[in-house]
Design a protein around this motif. Structure first.
Motif, PDB file in Angstrom:
ATOM      1  N   LYS A  58       1.074  -1.083  -0.283  1.00 38.53           N
ATOM      2  CA  LYS A  58       0.145   0.674  -0.396  1.00 38.53           C
ATOM      3  C   LYS A  58       0.467   1.615   0.218  1.00 38.53           C
ATOM      4  CE  LYS A  58      -4.095  -2.275   2.167  1.00 38.53           C
ATOM      5  NZ  LYS A  58      -4.728  -2.741   3.211  1.00 38.53           N
ATOM      6  N   LEU A  59       2.109   0.876   0.509  1.00 35.52           N
ATOM      7  CA  LEU A  59       2.781   2.615   0.542  1.00 35.52           C
ATOM      8  C   LEU A  59       2.938   2.662  -0.211  1.00 35.52           C
ATOM      9  CD1 LEU A  59       4.362   1.853   4.469  1.00 35.52           C
ATOM     10  CD2 LEU A  59       2.891   3.831   3.699  1.00 35.52           C
ATOM     11  N   SER A  60       3.625   1.515  -1.186  1.00 30.62           N
ATOM     12  CA  SER A  60       4.849   1.866  -2.539  1.00 30.62           C
ATOM     13  C   SER A  60       3.916   2.376  -3.624  1.00 30.62           C
ATOM     14  CB  SER A  60       5.285   0.531  -2.817  1.00 30.62           C
ATOM     15  OG  SER A  60       4.367  -0.360  -3.431  1.00 30.62           O
ATOM     16  N   ALA A  61       2.864   2.561  -3.391  1.00 30.66           N
ATOM     17  CA  ALA A  61       1.335   3.079  -4.213  1.00 30.66           C
ATOM     18  C   ALA A  61       1.689   4.618  -4.504  1.00 30.66           C
ATOM     19  CB  ALA A  61       0.315   2.112  -3.898  1.00 30.66           C
ATOM     20  N   LEU A  62       2.491   4.761  -3.156  1.00 32.96           N
ATOM     21  CA  LEU A  62       2.311   6.411  -2.602  1.00 32.96           C
ATOM     22  C   LEU A  62       2.646   6.871  -3.717  1.00 32.96           C
ATOM     23  CD1 LEU A  62       1.224   6.477   1.170  1.00 32.96           C
ATOM     24  CD2 LEU A  62      -0.531   6.829  -0.497  1.00 32.96           C
ATOM     25  N   PRO A  63       2.898   8.234  -3.853  1.00 36.15           N
ATOM     26  CA  PRO A  63       4.293   9.027  -3.849  1.00 36.15           C
ATOM     27  C   PRO A  63       5.644   8.675  -2.944  1.00 36.15           C
ATOM     28  CG  PRO A  63       2.709  10.666  -4.554  1.00 36.15           C
ATOM     29  CD  PRO A  63       2.082   9.724  -3.463  1.00 36.15           C
ATOM     30  N   THR A  64       6.805   8.331  -3.386  1.00 36.15           N
ATOM     31  CA  THR A  64       7.788   8.636  -2.862  1.00 36.15           C
ATOM     32  C   THR A  64       7.830   9.543  -2.071  1.00 36.15           C
ATOM     33  OG1 THR A  64       8.988   7.635  -5.217  1.00 36.15           O
ATOM     34  CG2 THR A  64      10.619   8.394  -2.891  1.00 36.15           C
ATOM     35  N   PHE A  65       7.367  10.929  -1.954  1.00 32.65           N
ATOM     36  CA  PHE A  65       8.266  12.303  -1.558  1.00 32.65           C
ATOM     37  C   PHE A  65       6.597  12.678  -0.752  1.00 32.65           C
ATOM     38  CE2 PHE A  65      11.354  13.031  -4.621  1.00 32.65           C
ATOM     39  CZ  PHE A  65      12.983  13.127  -3.665  1.00 32.65           C
ATOM     40  N   ASN A  66       5.771  11.349  -0.724  1.00 28.28           N
ATOM     41  CA  ASN A  66       4.295  12.153   0.259  1.00 28.28           C
ATOM     42  C   ASN A  66       5.468  12.271   1.842  1.00 28.28           C
ATOM     43  OD1 ASN A  66       2.728  10.722   2.662  1.00 28.28           O
ATOM     44  ND2 ASN A  66       1.265  10.525   0.297  1.00 28.28           N
ATOM     45  N   PRO A  67       4.997  13.227   2.464  1.00 31.45           N
ATOM     46  CA  PRO A  67       5.185  13.677   3.764  1.00 31.45           C
ATOM     47  C   PRO A  67       4.895  12.623   4.577  1.00 31.45           C
ATOM     48  CG  PRO A  67       3.880  15.654   2.673  1.00 31.45           C
ATOM     49  CD  PRO A  67       4.262  14.164   1.695  1.00 31.45           C
ATOM     50  N   THR A  68       3.748  12.258   4.699  1.00 32.19           N
ATOM     51  CA  THR A  68       2.980  11.292   5.580  1.00 32.19           C
ATOM     52  C   THR A  68       4.432   9.929   5.635  1.00 32.19           C
ATOM     53  OG1 THR A  68       1.438  12.057   6.245  1.00 32.19           O
ATOM     54  CG2 THR A  68       1.330   9.767   6.737  1.00 32.19           C
ATOM     55  N   LYS A  70       6.822   9.562   4.150  1.00 36.71           N
ATOM     56  CA  LYS A  70       8.028   9.401   4.723  1.00 36.71           C
ATOM     57  C   LYS A  70       8.203   9.487   6.134  1.00 36.71           C
ATOM     58  CE  LYS A  70      10.858  12.535   2.959  1.00 36.71           C
ATOM     59  NZ  LYS A  70      11.792  13.603   1.764  1.00 36.71           N
ATOM     60  N   LYS A  71       7.438  10.079   6.899  1.00 34.31           N
ATOM     61  CA  LYS A  71       7.361  10.103   8.486  1.00 34.31           C
ATOM     62  C   LYS A  71       7.089   8.723   9.291  1.00 34.31           C
ATOM     63  CE  LYS A  71       5.321  13.223  10.960  1.00 34.31           C
ATOM     64  NZ  LYS A  71       3.832  14.230  11.595  1.00 34.31           N
ATOM     65  N   PHE A  72       6.078   7.850   8.453  1.00 40.65           N
ATOM     66  CA  PHE A  72       5.740   6.369   8.710  1.00 40.65           C
ATOM     67  C   PHE A  72       6.908   6.215   8.290  1.00 40.65           C
ATOM     68  CE2 PHE A  72       4.219   2.578   7.806  1.00 40.65           C
ATOM     69  CZ  PHE A  72       3.531   2.277   8.622  1.00 40.65           C
ATOM     70  N   LEU A  73       7.240   5.510   7.070  1.00 41.21           N
ATOM     71  CA  LEU A  73       8.949   5.038   6.973  1.00 41.21           C
ATOM     72  C   LEU A  73      10.092   5.460   8.407  1.00 41.21           C
ATOM     73  CD1 LEU A  73       8.991   4.131   3.003  1.00 41.21           C
ATOM     74  CD2 LEU A  73       8.372   2.645   4.466  1.00 41.21           C
ATOM     75  N   SER A  74      10.366   6.325   8.440  1.00 41.68           N
ATOM     76  CA  SER A  74      11.142   7.068   9.170  1.00 41.68           C
ATOM     77  C   SER A  74      10.764   6.242  10.540  1.00 41.68           C
ATOM     78  CB  SER A  74      11.652   8.653   9.586  1.00 41.68           C
ATOM     79  OG  SER A  74      12.088   9.133   7.854  1.00 41.68           O
ATOM     80  N   ARG A  75       9.853   6.536  10.920  1.00 42.05           N
ATOM     81  CA  ARG A  75       9.337   5.394  12.428  1.00 42.05           C
ATOM     82  C   ARG A  75       9.677   3.980  13.137  1.00 42.05           C
ATOM     83  NH1 ARG A  75       7.909  10.826  12.396  1.00 42.05           N
ATOM     84  NH2 ARG A  75       7.947  11.336  14.178  1.00 42.05           N
ATOM     85  N   VAL A  76       8.660   4.207  11.721  1.00 41.53           N
ATOM     86  CA  VAL A  76       9.011   2.089  12.090  1.00 41.53           C
ATOM     87  C   VAL A  76      10.418   0.879  11.098  1.00 41.53           C
ATOM     88  CG1 VAL A  76       6.514   2.082  10.925  1.00 41.53           C
ATOM     89  CG2 VAL A  76       8.140   1.907   9.500  1.00 41.53           C
ATOM     90  N   ASN A  77      10.799   2.104  10.635  1.00 40.26           N
ATOM     91  CA  ASN A  77      12.645   1.721   9.613  1.00 40.26           C
ATOM     92  C   ASN A  77      13.413   1.959  11.300  1.00 40.26           C
ATOM     93  OD1 ASN A  77      12.322   0.745   7.219  1.00 40.26           O
ATOM     94  ND2 ASN A  77      11.981   2.789   6.597  1.00 40.26           N
ATOM     95  N   TYR A  78      13.278   2.872  11.713  1.00 38.76           N
ATOM     96  CA  TYR A  78      14.338   3.348  12.709  1.00 38.76           C
ATOM     97  C   TYR A  78      13.766   2.003  14.053  1.00 38.76           C
ATOM     98  CZ  TYR A  78      15.898   5.499  17.312  1.00 38.76           C
ATOM     99  OH  TYR A  78      16.752   5.808  17.840  1.00 38.76           O
TER     100      TYR A  78
END
Length: 146
Positions: A58-68, A70-78
């Protein structure tokens, strides 16, 4: 579906023995691989890898620079790591997440339909007491037909 609260212990090495009630569901529906992460560092979210991959699709369907996104991925990857159930049905909670969420000793493991949450039991009890279920919450559920 995963539901209910089954409070086990996290051992001194940071391993969580998955409660039998949840282990049965996992064995029937999923494999041994999990993605363990958090959005806030207070609650560990344990996703069977298959469920996590659905989120990623589902996330891959969103644009790369979508701010939400990016914020989500930053946290779940951290906080996140791929982990496998060992032969005794245990998952190693990542050290960073164990420390930030104070996950040690007796914990609450709750089912959230397709994934599990692990919390410090005392902090969870306090949160429930401090955040009562309100009439507005009831109205929201009523609007959803629940």
């Amino acid at each position: 579906m995963c539901r209910g609260n089954h409070p086990p212990r996290v051992d001194e090495k940071g391993r969580l023995k998955v409660p039998a009630e949840f282990k049965r569901v996992i064995d029937e529906k999923y494999g041994a691989q999990f993605y363990i992460t958090s959005l806030d560092g207070k609650v560990a979210q344990l996703y069977p890898f298959e469920e996590w991959e659905r989120i990623e699709q589902k996330l891959s369907a969103l644009p790369t620079f979508n701010p939400t996104k990016k914020k989500f991925l930053s946290r779940v990857n951290y906080y996140g790591q791929v982990v496998e159930l060992d032969g005794q049905g245990r998952l190693l909670i990542p050290q960073l997440l164990r420390e930030s969420a104070e996950i040690k000793g007796e914990v609450a493991v709750t089912g959230n339909l397709t994934y599990l949450e692990v919390r410090n039991l005392e902090l969870y009890r306090k949160e429930i007491a401090e955040q009562p279920f309100t009439p507005e919450d009831e109205n929201t559920l009523n609007d959803l037909g629940i």
